[in-house]
Design a protein around this motif. Structure first.
Motif, mmCIF file in Angstrom:
data_model
loop_
_atom_site.group_PDB
_atom_site.id
_atom_site.type_symbol
_atom_site.label_atom_id
_atom_site.label_comp_id
_atom_site.label_asym_id
_atom_site.label_seq_id
_atom_site.Cartn_x
_atom_site.Cartn_y
_atom_site.Cartn_z
ATOM 1 N N ILE A 102 35.948 27.661 39.311
ATOM 2 C CA ILE A 102 34.529 27.799 38.966
ATOM 3 C C ILE A 102 34.356 28.621 37.693
ATOM 4 O O ILE A 102 33.535 28.293 36.827
ATOM 5 C CB ILE A 102 33.765 28.450 40.141
ATOM 6 C CG1 ILE A 102 33.783 27.517 41.352
ATOM 7 C CG2 ILE A 102 32.331 28.802 39.745
ATOM 8 C CD1 ILE A 102 33.327 28.170 42.643
ATOM 9 N N TYR A 103 35.139 29.682 37.568
ATOM 10 C CA TYR A 103 35.056 30.583 36.409
ATOM 11 C C TYR A 103 35.341 29.834 35.113
ATOM 12 O O TYR A 103 34.665 30.040 34.093
ATOM 13 C CB TYR A 103 36.047 31.722 36.602
ATOM 14 C CG TYR A 103 35.900 32.878 35.651
ATOM 15 C CD1 TYR A 103 34.852 33.784 35.769
ATOM 16 C CD2 TYR A 103 36.833 33.091 34.640
ATOM 17 C CE1 TYR A 103 34.726 34.863 34.897
ATOM 18 C CE2 TYR A 103 36.718 34.163 33.772
ATOM 19 C CZ TYR A 103 35.661 35.040 33.908
ATOM 20 O OH TYR A 103 35.542 36.108 33.040
ATOM 21 N N ILE A 104 36.338 28.948 35.130
ATOM 22 C CA ILE A 104 36.680 28.183 33.927
ATOM 23 C C ILE A 104 35.650 27.096 33.664
ATOM 24 O O ILE A 104 35.151 26.940 32.548
ATOM 25 C CB ILE A 104 38.094 27.578 34.059
ATOM 26 C CG1 ILE A 104 39.158 28.678 34.115
ATOM 27 C CG2 ILE A 104 38.385 26.638 32.879
ATOM 28 C CD1 ILE A 104 40.561 28.180 34.388
ATOM 29 N N LYS A 105 35.297 26.323 34.707
ATOM 30 C CA LYS A 105 34.367 25.196 34.527
ATOM 31 C C LYS A 105 32.983 25.642 34.085
ATOM 32 O O LYS A 105 32.292 24.923 33.369
ATOM 33 C CB LYS A 105 34.264 24.406 35.840
ATOM 34 C CG LYS A 105 35.454 23.506 36.095
ATOM 35 C CD LYS A 105 35.208 22.483 37.172
ATOM 36 C CE LYS A 105 34.958 23.090 38.515
ATOM 37 N NZ LYS A 105 35.019 22.094 39.611
ATOM 38 N N SER A 106 32.579 26.843 34.504
ATOM 39 C CA SER A 106 31.245 27.340 34.167
ATOM 40 C C SER A 106 31.101 27.718 32.695
ATOM 41 O O SER A 106 29.987 27.897 32.200
ATOM 42 C CB SER A 106 30.908 28.565 35.024
ATOM 43 O OG SER A 106 31.756 29.654 34.685
ATOM 44 N N GLY A 107 32.235 27.864 32.003
ATOM 45 C CA GLY A 107 32.200 28.284 30.609
ATOM 46 C C GLY A 107 32.272 29.793 30.435
ATOM 47 O O GLY A 107 32.373 30.289 29.307
ATOM 48 N N VAL A 109 43.561 30.010 48.528
ATOM 49 C CA VAL A 109 42.560 29.008 48.181
ATOM 50 C C VAL A 109 41.334 29.672 47.553
ATOM 51 O O VAL A 109 40.737 29.147 46.611
ATOM 52 C CB VAL A 109 42.141 28.201 49.429
ATOM 53 C CG1 VAL A 109 40.975 27.264 49.107
ATOM 54 C CG2 VAL A 109 43.318 27.408 49.964
ATOM 55 N N LEU A 110 40.964 30.846 48.065
ATOM 56 C CA LEU A 110 39.790 31.547 47.543
ATOM 57 C C LEU A 110 39.983 31.916 46.066
ATOM 58 O O LEU A 110 39.088 31.702 45.241
ATOM 59 C CB LEU A 110 39.521 32.803 48.372
ATOM 60 C CG LEU A 110 38.306 33.643 47.960
ATOM 61 C CD1 LEU A 110 37.042 32.804 47.980
ATOM 62 C CD2 LEU A 110 38.163 34.849 48.895
ATOM 63 N N SER A 111 41.145 32.467 45.743
ATOM 64 C CA SER A 111 41.428 32.828 44.347
ATOM 65 C C SER A 111 41.440 31.595 43.455
ATOM 66 O O SER A 111 40.896 31.608 42.335
ATOM 67 C CB SER A 111 42.767 33.561 44.251
ATOM 68 O OG SER A 111 42.715 34.813 44.891
ATOM 69 N N GLN A 112 42.052 30.519 43.947
ATOM 70 C CA GLN A 112 42.104 29.291 43.156
ATOM 71 C C GLN A 112 40.706 28.715 42.933
ATOM 72 O O GLN A 112 40.358 28.298 41.831
ATOM 73 C CB GLN A 112 42.964 28.247 43.868
ATOM 74 C CG GLN A 112 44.447 28.568 43.933
ATOM 75 C CD GLN A 112 45.235 27.433 44.549
ATOM 76 O OE1 GLN A 112 45.453 26.394 43.923
ATOM 77 N NE2 GLN A 112 45.674 27.624 45.786
ATOM 78 N N GLY A 113 39.910 28.704 43.999
ATOM 79 C CA GLY A 113 38.559 28.160 43.897
ATOM 80 C C GLY A 113 37.693 28.956 42.939
ATOM 81 O O GLY A 113 36.918 28.393 42.152
ATOM 82 N N ALA A 114 37.829 30.285 42.981
ATOM 83 C CA ALA A 114 37.040 31.145 42.103
ATOM 84 C C ALA A 114 37.445 30.937 40.636
ATOM 85 O O ALA A 114 36.584 30.882 39.752
ATOM 86 C CB ALA A 114 37.221 32.601 42.510
ATOM 87 N N LEU A 115 38.741 30.825 40.385
ATOM 88 C CA LEU A 115 39.208 30.593 39.014
ATOM 89 C C LEU A 115 38.718 29.244 38.503
ATOM 90 O O LEU A 115 38.308 29.118 37.337
ATOM 91 C CB LEU A 115 40.728 30.663 38.953
ATOM 92 C CG LEU A 115 41.358 30.410 37.580
ATOM 93 C CD1 LEU A 115 40.861 31.420 36.541
ATOM 94 C CD2 LEU A 115 42.891 30.462 37.661
ATOM 95 N N CYS A 140 31.606 33.998 41.133
ATOM 96 C CA CYS A 140 32.469 32.827 41.305
ATOM 97 C C CYS A 140 33.173 32.867 42.659
ATOM 98 O O CYS A 140 33.353 31.829 43.308
ATOM 99 C CB CYS A 140 33.486 32.751 40.175
ATOM 100 S SG CYS A 140 32.751 32.507 38.547
ATOM 101 N N LEU A 141 33.562 34.055 43.087
ATOM 102 C CA LEU A 141 34.184 34.198 44.418
ATOM 103 C C LEU A 141 33.206 33.792 45.513
ATOM 104 O O LEU A 141 33.568 33.080 46.462
ATOM 105 C CB LEU A 141 34.643 35.637 44.634
ATOM 106 C CG LEU A 141 35.980 36.050 44.029
ATOM 107 C CD1 LEU A 141 36.153 37.567 44.114
ATOM 108 C CD2 LEU A 141 37.145 35.356 44.738
ATOM 109 N N ASN A 142 31.973 34.247 45.380
ATOM 110 C CA ASN A 142 30.966 33.910 46.396
ATOM 111 C C ASN A 142 30.729 32.407 46.447
ATOM 112 O O ASN A 142 30.600 31.824 47.539
ATOM 113 C CB ASN A 142 29.649 34.636 46.090
ATOM 114 C CG ASN A 142 29.767 36.137 46.248
ATOM 115 O OD1 ASN A 142 30.623 36.620 46.991
ATOM 116 N ND2 ASN A 142 28.929 36.886 45.558
ATOM 117 N N GLN A 143 30.673 31.768 45.287
ATOM 118 C CA GLN A 143 30.503 30.318 45.256
ATOM 119 C C GLN A 143 31.708 29.610 45.857
ATOM 120 O O GLN A 143 31.566 28.608 46.559
ATOM 121 C CB GLN A 143 30.301 29.850 43.820
ATOM 122 C CG GLN A 143 28.974 30.263 43.203
ATOM 123 C CD GLN A 143 28.834 29.738 41.788
ATOM 124 O OE1 GLN A 143 28.952 28.528 41.530
ATOM 125 N NE2 GLN A 143 28.596 30.642 40.847
ATOM 126 N N ALA A 144 32.894 30.139 45.573
ATOM 127 C CA ALA A 144 34.124 29.524 46.101
ATOM 128 C C ALA A 144 34.157 29.571 47.623
ATOM 129 O O ALA A 144 34.635 28.634 48.274
ATOM 130 C CB ALA A 144 35.343 30.235 45.515
#
Length: 447
Positions: A328-333, A320-326, A101-105
């Motif tokens: 994606i982590y939630i939306k992905s299920g 922003v990186l931490s927020q973006g990763a979180l 998720c971090l890499n995607q963010a």
């Protein structure tokens, strides 16, 4: 078995089979991290335990080495059992999935990473959290949600900022989360305490405090209290909110372990608030990654502008990186899937604690064990020397600590011992509590 326990067992096996000899360098942290598919911190934790037990030692800038002790017998190795830690068990946290998720963010938000962003938070995450909150009976607008650098920052801001009611004192439960007491202390905010007993909060005393205490807000952990582990009933929550509305007091609801709730009919205080008096704080440190430093705050309309101004000049914006990763982590299920495992794990640990605590009955103590969560408590019905108990447990490689830092000076109660299962396996709990109760029994037998 946790990952760090598996690493320790592997190293012991290698030593027993002479694959690692005395004075020889141990496998590197990177090698073990890859072999066991875990974080480097997990390997470091395993090595720190072995170092404490005088099996290995570290050389700066070089690595870890096996101690040359001919009398060393691996089977005598005692593992540290930590009932004092408020940290989650890193072996059940999902580092690898979150790394993706971090890499995607980074890819999605790479332009934003090089610029300042809104102090309110990343819009994508705010939108995702609105839906996430609805699963927990938190119904709010996008404008109500603010992202902070962990719940500690949210608490610090709320302690410092003025409130529309023009009052100045903060009321806290006794005992309570020591981070809040430190925040109030460092911001020089006047503090008033109210005792939270295992059976209930004295609502008449609370009304008196609200009426005459010049209380701007009441900081409370209604669910799985830190450090007592207890929760308010839905009826108690409603009564507290009614009093807050009557006396124009805001409530700061710290719902840090909402994700571990196993009862379908347990709702946050925010759910029943119709007077816009409840400020809701949700951290992700205990069930995701402590180092992520992301929390969300749901604010009444009258507090938004002041909170955002204080937030802006505290850190300009949360990572922003931490927020973006979180986001994606939630939306992905993945978050929901892994949270089911974590919820089951902590429920099983409390079950194990309940079982082992019933095997040695001591009339001088009373257990308070919730259905789930991190914390439970032993209430000593007869006085005990806590400092002595801590030292005796340490001799058995069992870590406990007193609760001094959870109290205001005038409220300290030395007859309560917090037991955290946050970083303990079920076998840790079974073995450690047996030893702890034997030590307590020895104390009472000798007085």
């Amino acid at each position: 078995m946790s990952k760090y326990e598996a690493i320790i067992n592997f190293i012991n096996y290698e030593i027993n089979n002479k694959n690692i000899t005395y004075g020889e360098k141990m496998p590197t942290i990177r090698e073990l991290s890859e072999k066991f598919n875990c974080s480097k911190q997990t390997v470091v934790h395993a090595y720190e335990i072995m170092q404490k037990n005088h099996i290995i030692y570290s050389r700066p800038q070089s690595g870890y080495y096996l101690i040359d002790k001919k009398e060393l017998y691996i089977n005598d190795f005692n593992k540290i059992i930590d009932f004092s830690s408020g940290s989650p068990d890193e072996s059940i946290l999902d580092y690898k999935e979150f790394q993706h998720c971090l890499n995607q963010a980074i890819e999605i938000h790479k332009a934003t990473l090089f610029n300042y962003s809104s102090p309110k938070g990343l819009p994508d995450l705010i939108f995702t959290l609105k839906t996430y909150f609805e699963n927990y009976q938190i119904f709010c607008s996008l404008d109500d949600i603010y992202i902070t650098s962990g719940s500690q920052q949210a608490i610090n801001i709320l302690c410092s900022m003025p409130f529309p009611n023009g009052k100045s004192n903060v009321l806290v439960e006794q005992p309570t989360y020591h981070g809040t007491l430190k925040a109030l202390e460092t911001t020089k905010t006047p503090i008033i305490g109210i005792e939270r007993k295992f059976d209930s909060l004295d609502l008449k005393e609370l009304e008196k405090k609200f009426a005459y205490g010049n209380i701007k807000c009441f900081y409370t952990i209604p669910r799985f209290s830190n450090p007592l582990g207890i929760s308010y009933t839905n009826n108690e929550k409603k009564q507290i909110i009614m009093l807050a509305e009557k006396y124009d007091v805001y409530i700061v609801e710290d719902d840090y372990l909402a994700d571990l709730e196993i009862k379908n009919n347990s709702y946050p205080m925010y759910y029943t608030d119709t007077s816009s008096k409840v400020i809701y704080i949700k951290s992700f440190s205990k069930i995701l990654l402590p180092g992520l430093r992301i929390a969300a705050v749901v604010l009444p309309k009258l507090l938004r502008n002041t909170f955002e101004e204080y937030k802006k000049w505290t850190d300009l914006n949360t990572s922003v990186l931490s927020q973006g990763a979180l986001d994606i982590y939630i939306k992905s299920g993945i978050f929901n899937s892994n949270n089911k495992t974590i919820r089951t794990t902590y429920s099983e640990r409390m079950d194990a604690l309940r079982k082992v605590s019933s095997e040695i009955i001591l009339p001088q103590i009373k257990w308070h064990i919730p259905d789930t969560g991190f914390y439970s408590c032993i209430e000593f019905l007869n006085n005990i020397n806590i400092d002595w108990l801590i030292k005796e447990c340490d001799k058995k490689d069992i870590l406990i600590k007193g609760m001094d830092n959870a109290y205001l000076k005038d409220y300290f109660n030395g007859d309560i011992l917090k037991i955290s299962v946050g970083n303990c396996s079920t076998s840790d709990i079974e073995n450690g509590i047996h030893e702890l109760l034997k030590i307590i029994q020895i104390y009472y037998n000798n007085i």
